[in-house]
Every structure is written in C-alpha cells, then in structure tokens.
Design an enzyme around this catalytic site. Structure first.
Site, mmCIF file in Angstrom:
data_model
loop_
_atom_site.group_PDB
_atom_site.id
_atom_site.type_symbol
_atom_site.label_atom_id
_atom_site.label_comp_id
_atom_site.label_asym_id
_atom_site.label_seq_id
_atom_site.Cartn_x
_atom_site.Cartn_y
_atom_site.Cartn_z
ATOM 1 N N GLU A 269 -11.174 6.592 3.587
ATOM 2 C CA GLU A 269 -11.259 6.654 2.412
ATOM 3 C C GLU A 269 -12.600 6.385 1.700
ATOM 4 O OE1 GLU A 269 -8.754 3.789 0.119
ATOM 5 O OE2 GLU A 269 -7.480 3.427 1.852
ATOM 6 N N GLU B 281 -7.078 -1.973 5.286
ATOM 7 C CA GLU B 281 -7.667 -2.987 4.580
ATOM 8 C C GLU B 281 -7.085 -4.397 4.862
ATOM 9 O OE1 GLU B 281 -7.723 -1.439 0.411
ATOM 10 O OE2 GLU B 281 -9.195 0.077 1.036
#
Length: 886
Positions: free
Chosen positions: A283, A173
C-alpha cells in the site's frame, strides 16, 4: 497559471522551440539529467500494482486491465466478506490474461469488520466448514483463524488454474490495530501465530502436491525497524521466512523516507544472512496521489529505481485501480501514467539525476532504453517549473547521428474525468546528437501533469508534421475565468496529510448554486465547425446540470453524472457549433435566469475545448506500440510477421463509429488482421508490394479500446489512426427500456425533471434479474434484424452498497446477462454509478445467430442494474478499403 502546451496549439511554427546545445538559461527551469549509457537494471514494472483495484469480472474492463499493464494486485480471499467484490478466484482470468504475475490475498479479509474481527485476535470460538467457508458457534480445539486460512488456501489450491502465482498474506497491518499493536507485550504471540499460519499454508499446498506456497509478510502499516529485526531473527531460526517482504508507505513524507527504510531493511538482511528477498510495498500513497500523473510518477520512479513491486492504496472504492480509471471503460489521466509505465516492458532503466532526490512533491523521472527497438523513453513530472532535460549516452550504434523526438503531456482530469489519448505537445525531426547528448526544454503545465518523451532514430515519418496536424484544442482553469456568484477555493496538496483529491492548479470553483452563479471566458477558435467542450468538475452524489451560453445566447444543457464527493471530479462533454473567431462561453446555473437547474452545485475545475469538425483524427505511431512474439521496431516501423503482435490502446471519447486507418508497407501481397477488444474484426489486404493505407469502419466503445495487429505474412506498420464518423451512428438502434416488453417483476420508474437525471426518455426499468424470469425484452427491428456481430451498449444505474466500512463505500458490481431468445450470448458486471438516478454506459460484444429471436436482458445471479436504454449496432460497417500511398 501557465497554459498547457496542448492548450495553445495552432501551428507547428507557433510551438517549435529549438533543441539546444547547452542547458537552457531560464531561471524557472529545473535541470533533470538522464544518462542512457548507465543502466540500472532490467525494467521491473511492478510499481503500478493495486490494492483492491479489481472488482468483479470486467470491472475494470479487459482493455483497461491490459493497457494498465498491472503485474501485481492484492484482493480479498475466497469467501471473504471485507468487500462485496474482487474475490481472487473471480478476477484471476482477467488479471492473468496478459501481464498479471503475482496475485496476493489479504487472508484476513474473510472478516467483514475493519479493523478485522473488531481489532481483536480471535480465539477458538467457532467451528468452520472447510468446504463452504461457513461456521457455527462453538469451539473445536482449533484456533479460528487457522481454520479460516485452511479453507481460503484450500479454495486457491483446488479451484485456481494458477495457484503457483498466488501470494498469501496472513496478516495485514498487524501493528496498526489488527490484533497485535503492542509489540512489547504481544511480540511472542504474533511470532507464534506467524509460524502457525505459515505452516498451515504450506500444509494445504503440500497435500495437493503443489510444492511451496508463497507467503508475504509481515505486512506492517509502516516501516518498523525493531519489529522487523525481531521478526527476521525469529523467522530465519524457525524456517518460516516470508517469500516476499511487505510493509506500507502511505504518507506524504514517505516520498522522502522510503529509500532510507528500504536501506535499513536490506541491512537487516545482511546482518541476519538472508535474502535479498523480493519486496512489495503493498500500500502506498494518499488520496491526493491517485489519478494524478504528476504525483504517481514520483512514487513509480523510486520503486522502479529500487526494483521493488508496489500497490496503490485503497481510499475510494474497489474495482477502479485505486481511482485510476474513469467510468466503466475509460481512462483518467492517472491510467495513462500506468500505461506509459507499462510501455517500458522489455527495456533497461538508466541513471536519472533529479534536482531534489528523496524530497516529496518535486520533479522526478523514470528513463529507459530499449536497444532491440532503438527506442529511448523518459517519464517525468511533479514540477511547477519548466524542465531542462539534459540527455546523454545515446549510443550512435543504436540511435544513429540524429533522432526524432516526441513529447506528450497528460494533465489531471480528476478521478472520473475522461482523458483523451495524450497529445503531442512538441516534436522535431532529425535532431543531431552531439556525442550522444542533447538538451531539451520541456514546458510543463503544472506539477500534477506528467510527460512522456520518446526518442527514436530519424525515420521516414515526419513527427513534426504529425504534431502540427493534431486537432486544435485549448484549455482554461475554472478559477481563471470570470467567476460570479461562486467561490474560488485554494487547496493545499499537503494539507490534512494528503486526505483529499487534487484540483488542477490547486484551485477550483465552489458554491456554484445561486441564480447569478456563472463562469465566463473568451476563446478564439480557428475555423467554423464542430467543437467539444469538456468540463472537469464534481457533482456530489447526484447528477447535476448547467446551461451553456455562447455569446450570451443559450446553446446547450451540460449534463453531469453523479460523483463520489465534491472533490472526486468527473467530466461532462457537449458538442457545439462555433463560427471562426472570438466567442464568450458561459456556464450558468439557470437557463432562463429565473429558475435554478436541478442540482447545479457542481465543483468546477477545468475546461477543454477541442475542434472535432473532421472527426478528431488521432494518430498512434509505431514508436508507441507494444511489441510481442517477435514484433520489433525497424527504423520507426512495427515489423510484424508470423505470430508477432502489436498492442495499441486507443481512446473513444464517445461510443460510436470510427474509421480505423492502418498505414503500412509490404514487400509482397500481405494482410493485417485487426482485433478489437478481444474479437477479430477486420482483415486488411494489400495485393502487391508497396505503401498502403487500409481503412475499416469499426464500432468503438467509450473509453479505452484494445486493438491488436497481426500479419502472418509480414508487413511494416507506420501508424494507426482513428477518426470519428458520427453520421454512421444512424446505423445503430436505440431501444428505450421503458418501451420494451417487461417480464416478471421488471417495471418502469418514471423520473421527475427535478432529479436532474442523465437518463434518456421518460424513465428506466428496475427489478430486472434476481432470476431469469424478470427481464427486459427487445423485439428485433430493422438495424439488428440479421445475424452477425454487434455491440450492445447498455445505459444503466447501479448504486448498490453492501456492508459498512470505516472510509470506503462497499460497492457491488451488479451482473447483467444477454440472451438471444433463451440462448446466452454475453454478460457483464456493471460498476457503481454513485446514485440510482445517475446512468453510465457499458458495452458487451455479442454474436446474433438469428434474424427474429428477441434480445433479452436479465440476470440469474442477483439483481441486474437499472436499465435506461440499450443501443445495438453492427460491430463493423461495410468492407475495408485499401489505397496505395506511393
């Protein structure tokens, strides 16, 4: 609220509905089309991956790991400090034991903070020790993160037994607050850093002669087309393309937008002349999706259809498959969806036409055919309406002119609620195929339930009879009872972006905390006998109690263990005796009407009442077995010979003795070897050809037990059946820790009644371990005063946290070690129990070699959990019995 089919079972006739030659006409049904003649590829099985789903060794237990069939997971690196447990090197043996394929490392998890390094890209401010993974302040001319990567990858290269199975993720991320959020100004910095980290990883593997190291990236928090396009162009030009392309799909809306994102990525590959690369959505999903089979099947279906891997997101705590296990060794409903999905291994997926594809919170499905074993399967869920299942393409060469059909249901039990083996809710023998087609109505419980449909050629096993023989059960939503002194709360599954765990039927009962709080409902039981009441509910961060009244008379205390949150539902179970007929059951906050029980403010979701008079016999037919090493289905029976193996995952609702019956056929004298949780426990023998049933009385542990069946000389297995035998629990020895001999700092804490603990006796023993001199010592007494194989069930509490995180409790798996005298005989890691006064149970299999050396419980590696009691029981009682069936 519609009742579950499992909740209204009485007789086969009461539930049989016909397989139709035309689609059902009821307006409430949704059509779901499955074309078994059109394959969509080999089953990939990667959609049940998990982020931080593994804690330390044995958390989850090996039976849960193997049963869930998880092929990929992301964990923290060696030396990582982002989480206390889950180091890849510590969990790799369990992960790779059967089904694990790709072990990913979030390398930035070296840093303890979230966002990493407080969100700032590190500079050259430290000097790192390659061997120890430690550092001293002060620059050394090398970018700090390159040094971190070097010793992380070095540890994998030199200490892992399977470095080729690792995937290193340098950045997680990076767009979302982790070092490079502003692409306009930080693009060049990120691309340069990507190249440097990629090359560093390759250099470490190269110097150890390991060849190419697999790298995953870029790892964005969401699909970003322009950012991805820039990255592809740069990485191709510099020859630093990732081996696996990674991004995240977290929100509710991604159930609708994911396929479009993947299409855009594949178009980028074609535009730049690369790939196609494997994709892993490392995810996915929100709190509301975890542990909820009707939600998970929607995610699984789109990832499996597009043949990518994917990992459930980390919202609760580590070591429980992202809220898809219950208790130390138990399955919640979500785990069973993982298991069903893994059962498709070796098959080919087929075309599914859902009524609303690419639409969040709608009916979706996975379907597959296994031609080798003549088995077709459909997994479906996500609908509040009944389903009109329209099947076609069932080849006569594979399935014959008629088929046997079984439909199983698993309804949500909360994150910590123990789920029984899914019941058959409809079955029929010898259903005729009309040109390979049939239509089947499936009555659904609610959108949070999922269904497994198994179709096999008509065989000798009477599936309808087996269905009708299941123990009676009924279920009721708490909000559908007569509620007094409490609130009925409605939960919108799309509210707050999905940041909530779901209630069955979208409603539950709350503020259950005053003297007049009660929930009353009426049941009609079919016969006089023993029944198990299971209450699905949540006791927020501490154990709680209710009083159960039957026909306005106090019957039992219902004891709840602590849960993580008001919404993080678990379950409590009690046994009661009922006479045939109608009864009013009542949960109340007070036993005497004057005094509140400890911590009665428990969220109430659903109640299940099950007849256990006959030991709740649960049948596992060969059509549900996993088959390996040449094992195969032969007209509905599992054919085993030589090295062939069948794997089964059976539920024990409580730890104790069960008769395990194996029904099989032989053409000559033969035997069946039975392995339970990794240890061979029995050899079942037939002296001549014929049909046989062999029975062995085994100790099974609460939750999921892995049973492996083998037969070197060859058999055909029909079924395995487990039946609880509570009377045999008299063979176990219960040892209260506070009555044991204590060594070193180990000491007794007595519990006040006001805390509402679920501990037995008067207290527990703490300060065990942190050196083997601090121990609880149990002298040998009758019941385990002989050498042999035993199960040691340890009732414990562990609420240790270490470090801080933005939204995750940083749980520590405490270790305990068992010794016979001074000889080590077993150990285990004991997962989080939410409160120091809340106790769970974890079993360790041991072999004792003496008759008199004491059993010693300690820990050489940190503090052991607090110990309430230890229950020691022989692993097997008596000798197997074999009888001819016909």
């Amino acid at each position: 609220m519609k009742k579950s089919l499992a909740g209204v079972v009485a007789t086969a006739a009461a539930l049989m509905f016909s397989v139709l030659s035309a689609p059902p006409s009821q307006a409430a049904s949704q059509p779901l089309k499955i074309d078994f003649s059109t394959t969509t590829g080999d089953f990939r099985g990667g959609a049940s991956g998990t982020l931080y789903g593994f804690g330390d060794e044995g958390a989850p237990t090996q039976a849960l790991i193997n049963g869930a069939h998880i092929t990929n997971t992301s964990q923290k690196p060696p030396y990582g400090t982002q989480h206390p447990g889950g180091d890849t090197l510590k969990i790799e043996d369990g992960f790779f034991a059967k089904h694990g394929e790709d072990l990913y490392i979030y390398a930035q998890d070296y840093y303890p903070e979230w966002p990493y390094n407080s969100g700032e890209r590190p500079g050259d401010e430290r000097t790192y020790d390659l061997a120890k993974g430690t550092y001293t302040e002060g620059p050394n001319g090398v970018w700090d993160y390159l040094e971190v990567l070097e010793f992380v990858v070095e540890a994998v290269a030199t200490r892992s037994e399977h470095p080729e199975k690792y995937v290193i993720i340098p950045f997680n991320e990076a767009d979302g607050g982790n070092w490079y959020p502003d692409w306009a100004t930080q693009k060049d910095q990120f691309l340069g850093d990507w190249e440097a980290t990629y090359n560093e990883i390759q250099e470490v593997y190269a110097r150890h002669g390991l060849g190419h190291a697999r790298v995953g990236g870029p790892g964005d928090s969401r699909w970003l087309k322009q950012r991805s396009s820039d990255f592809v162009a740069f990485a191709k030009d510099r020859k630093v393309l990732p081996d696996i392309w990674i991004w995240h799909e977290l929100g509710i809306e991604n159930l609708a937008t994911y396929r479009g994102h993947l299409a855009e990525y594949r178009a980028l590959e074609q535009e730049h002349g690369i790939g196609p690369l494997p994709v892993n959505i490392t995810e996915y999903g929100m709190l509301r999706d975890m542990g909820t089979p009707g939600q998970l099947v929607q995610w699984f279906s789109m990832f499996e259809d597009t043949k990518v891997d994917a990992q459930t997101a980390y919202w609760g705590y580590s070591g429980n498959f992202s809220d898809n296990t219950a208790r130390p060794n138990g399955a919640n409903a979500g785990w069973w969806l993982f298991k069903w999905y893994g059962d498709l291994e070796g098959s080919q997926t087929v075309k599914v036409t859902a009524p609303q594809p690419d639409t969040a919170d709608t009916l979706q499905a996975i379907a597959a055919r296994d031609d080798t074993n003549s088995r077709a399967t459909v997994l479906l869920g996500g609908s509040d309406d009944d389903v009109a299942l329209q099947l076609s393409g069932l080849d006569r060469k594979t399935f014959g002119a008629s088929v046997d059909i079984e439909v199983r249901e698993v309804a949500t039990t909360g994150a910590e609620g123990l789920a029984q083996t899914p019941r058959v809710v409809w079955a029929k023998n010898a259903v005729k195929l009309n040109s390979g087609a049939l239509n089947l109505p499936v009555q659904t419980y609610n959108r949070y339930a999922a269904y497994q449909v198994i179709i096999t050629p008509s065989g000798d096993r009477d599936v309808a009879k087996a269905y009708a023989a299941q123990p009676w059960t009924t279920t009721v939503e708490a909000e559908d009872t007569k509620v007094t002194g409490a609130d009925i709360t409605t939960h919108d599954p799309q509210a707050s972006g999905g940041w909530t765990w779901l209630a069955s039927g979208n409603k539950d009962v709350r503020a259950f905390k005053t003297l007049d709080s009660r929930s009353d409902w009426t049941v009609k039981v079919p016969r006089t006998g023993a029944y198990r009441l299971q209450v699905i509910g949540a006791s927020n961060k501490k154990p709680g109690r209710h009083a159960l009244f039957v026909d306005d008379r106090f019957s039992k205390l219902v004891q709840y263990a602590a849960d993580l949150h008001w919404d993080y539902r678990g379950s409590a179970e009690v046994l009661l005796d009922l006479k045939a007929g109608t009864h009013t059951l009542s949960l109340r906050t007070s036993q005497d009407g004057k005094t509140l029980l400890p911590n009665p403010d428990v969220t109430l979701d659903r109640y299940l009442l099950t007849d256990v008079t006959d030991g709740e016999p649960t049948q596992y037919p060969a059509s549900t077995f996993r088959l390996y090493n040449g094992a195969k289905l032969d007209h509905g029976q599992a054919s085993l010979s030589g090295k062939a193996r069948s794997d089964l995952y059976v539920t024990a609702m409580d730890t104790g003795y069960y008769d395990v019956d194996v029904a099989y056929r032989t053409k000559k004298p033969s035997d069946v070897r039975v392995t339970v949780n990794g240890r061979e426990r029995a050899k079942l023998s037939a002296k001549q050809s014929g049909s046989w049933k062999s029975t062995v009385r085994l100790r099974l542990v609460e939750g999921i037990n892995e049973i492996e069946l083998r037969s070197p000389s060859g058999v055909l297995i029909d079924t395995l059946t487990t039946t609880r035998v509570r009377k045999s629990d008299a063979s176990q020895v219960v040892l209260e820790a506070e009555d044991a001999r204590l060594e070193g700092q180990a000491s007794v804490t007595e519990l006040a009644a006001s805390v509402g603990s679920n501990a037995s006796g008067r207290g527990y023993v703490g300060y065990v371990g942190n050196g083997t001199e601090n121990a609880v010592v149990f002298d040998r007494v009758k019941g385990y005063d002989q050498p042999g194989d035993y199960d040691v069930a340890i009732t414990y509490a562990n609420a240790e946290l270490k470090g801080d995180h933005q939204y995750n409790p940083q749980v520590v798996d405490r270790r305990a070690e068992l010794q016979e005298g001074t000889r080590p005989i077993g150990h285990g890691y004991f997962r989080y129990t939410y409160d120091w006064n809340s106790f769970s149970q974890r079993s360790i299999a041991v072999t004792l070699k003496t008759a008199n050396q004491p059993l010693r419980l300690t820990s050489s590696q940190g503090w052991a959990p607090n110990i309430d009691k230890v229950t020691v029981a022989p692993a097997v009682l008596g000798s197997p019995l074999t009888q001819r069936l016909r």
